[in-house]
Design a protein around this motif. Sequence first.
Motif, PDB file in Angstrom:
ATOM      1  N   ASP A  41     -36.773  -9.899   3.658  1.00  0.00           N
ATOM      2  CA  ASP A  41     -36.986 -10.995   4.605  1.00  0.00           C
ATOM      3  C   ASP A  41     -35.643 -11.602   4.998  1.00  0.00           C
ATOM      4  N   PRO A  42     -35.300 -11.591   6.290  1.00  0.00           N
ATOM      5  CA  PRO A  42     -33.989 -12.094   6.713  1.00  0.00           C
ATOM      6  C   PRO A  42     -33.841 -13.602   6.590  1.00  0.00           C
TER       7      PRO A  42
ATOM      8  N   LEU B 183     -40.542  -7.821   3.507  1.00  0.00           N
ATOM      9  CA  LEU B 183     -41.027  -7.711   2.132  1.00  0.00           C
ATOM     10  C   LEU B 183     -41.656  -8.996   1.616  1.00  0.00           C
ATOM     11  N   SER B 184     -41.433 -10.115   2.294  1.00  0.00           N
ATOM     12  CA  SER B 184     -42.150 -11.336   1.937  1.00  0.00           C
ATOM     13  C   SER B 184     -43.646 -11.197   2.213  1.00  0.00           C
TER      14      SER B 184
ATOM     15  N   GLY C  90     -28.255 -20.327   2.865  1.00  0.00           N
ATOM     16  CA  GLY C  90     -28.881 -19.021   3.054  1.00  0.00           C
ATOM     17  C   GLY C  90     -30.240 -19.079   3.687  1.00  0.00           C
ATOM     18  N   LEU C  91     -30.855 -20.255   3.773  1.00  0.00           N
ATOM     19  CA  LEU C  91     -32.191 -20.382   4.345  1.00  0.00           C
ATOM     20  C   LEU C  91     -32.061 -20.692   5.835  1.00  0.00           C
ATOM     21  N   THR C  92     -32.756 -19.915   6.672  1.00  0.00           N
ATOM     22  CA  THR C  92     -32.616 -20.085   8.112  1.00  0.00           C
ATOM     23  C   THR C  92     -33.732 -20.954   8.668  1.00  0.00           C
ATOM     24  N   GLY C  93     -33.722 -21.137   9.997  1.00  0.00           N
ATOM     25  CA  GLY C  93     -34.674 -22.035  10.641  1.00  0.00           C
ATOM     26  C   GLY C  93     -36.100 -21.556  10.632  1.00  0.00           C
TER      27      GLY C  93
ATOM     28  N   LEU D  68     -41.743 -22.331   2.869  1.00  0.00           N
ATOM     29  CA  LEU D  68     -42.744 -21.999   3.864  1.00  0.00           C
ATOM     30  C   LEU D  68     -42.076 -21.126   4.921  1.00  0.00           C
ATOM     31  N   LEU D  69     -42.525 -19.887   5.039  1.00  0.00           N
ATOM     32  CA  LEU D  69     -41.963 -18.926   5.987  1.00  0.00           C
ATOM     33  C   LEU D  69     -42.871 -18.847   7.200  1.00  0.00           C
ATOM     34  N   ILE D  70     -42.322 -19.103   8.365  1.00  0.00           N
ATOM     35  CA  ILE D  70     -43.121 -19.174   9.581  1.00  0.00           C
ATOM     36  C   ILE D  70     -42.641 -18.110  10.557  1.00  0.00           C
TER      37      ILE D  70
END
Length: 329
Positions: A155-156, A198-199, A39-42, A85-87
């Motif tokens: 958050d997608p 929303l993140s 479920g976690l993307t690049g 870590l969301l970039i």
Amino acid sequence: MKKTFLLTALSTVILLFAACEASDDDKIPSGQTTPPPPGLTGNALVVNQGQPTDGANTNKNATGNGNLDSRIEVPRIVGGNDNYLLIRTVPSYGINYIIEWNNTKKAQRWTAFQMYKGNSNKSWNRNNWADEAETNEWVKKNLAEYGYADPFQPDPDLPQSVRTELSQYKNSSYSRGHICASADRLNSKEANEQTFYLSNILPQSSRLNTGTWEDMENKVRTWNADQFRETLYVVKGGTIDDAHSSVESRSQLTVPAYFFMAVVSLKGGKYNGMAFILEHSNPASNYKNCVFTIDQLEQMTGIDFFCNLPDDVENAMEATVDYSFWKLN
């Protein structure tokens, strides 16, 4: 600072005082240290923090994620499997902002970003979202459910199991408070829309959201000018540790007890730093009463800000506030 200590109350801290190009280090990091969970993307990384080997900077990030090791605005990363870590990136300006997200709390530890002449270009207006109601599903949904034509959305890049949802805010007594503000990301439609993930949102009282917090954000924007900076490095957020947060029973949202901003200016090779700390339930009416050193903010939050600067530069800058430089007199 190399060492931080989590205080149990803000009162302890209070006693300590009565289309342009991106900047050179605005590049996308090279990758992730471990494969992401399902479920976690690049655009999200799992970071396992390594040990720095730089003798002049003993507390820097050592993540293996390209230049995240040296980006000035990125605090010391906790990493591990409970933190992503969301970039966020956009084609014209590189990195839009970076978030460290805590899966257990379903809330961010901080949002970090840069402000400089290039990415402060304004080619989009938040009011333009009203024209997207027929083509943007999130604008349509928010208009129908909240009466505001904004693209707030989950958050997608986060799995559903660890992210916040629009329904939680609908069942909440709190406003959806931007951390990286919409008004600070008007250089493109895409950059602005990312601020509505929303993140990048934490629950804020309406009094705070449209009061002193907004005043602080406006003050930071006055510093985003040539006389104050070549680059501003900004870290914002709310406290989510157990001692400085609560969980709203109805919405299950993590509600910070305090909100903060840490700001560093690089001008002519010199760094100046300062911080704001604002109590959520009883915010001061004047932002000038909320000014702290970055050291004091580190003591309250347990976050090691601006750890990627050389130790001597970091320690000197974080220990004082130059009121004259920031025009806070």
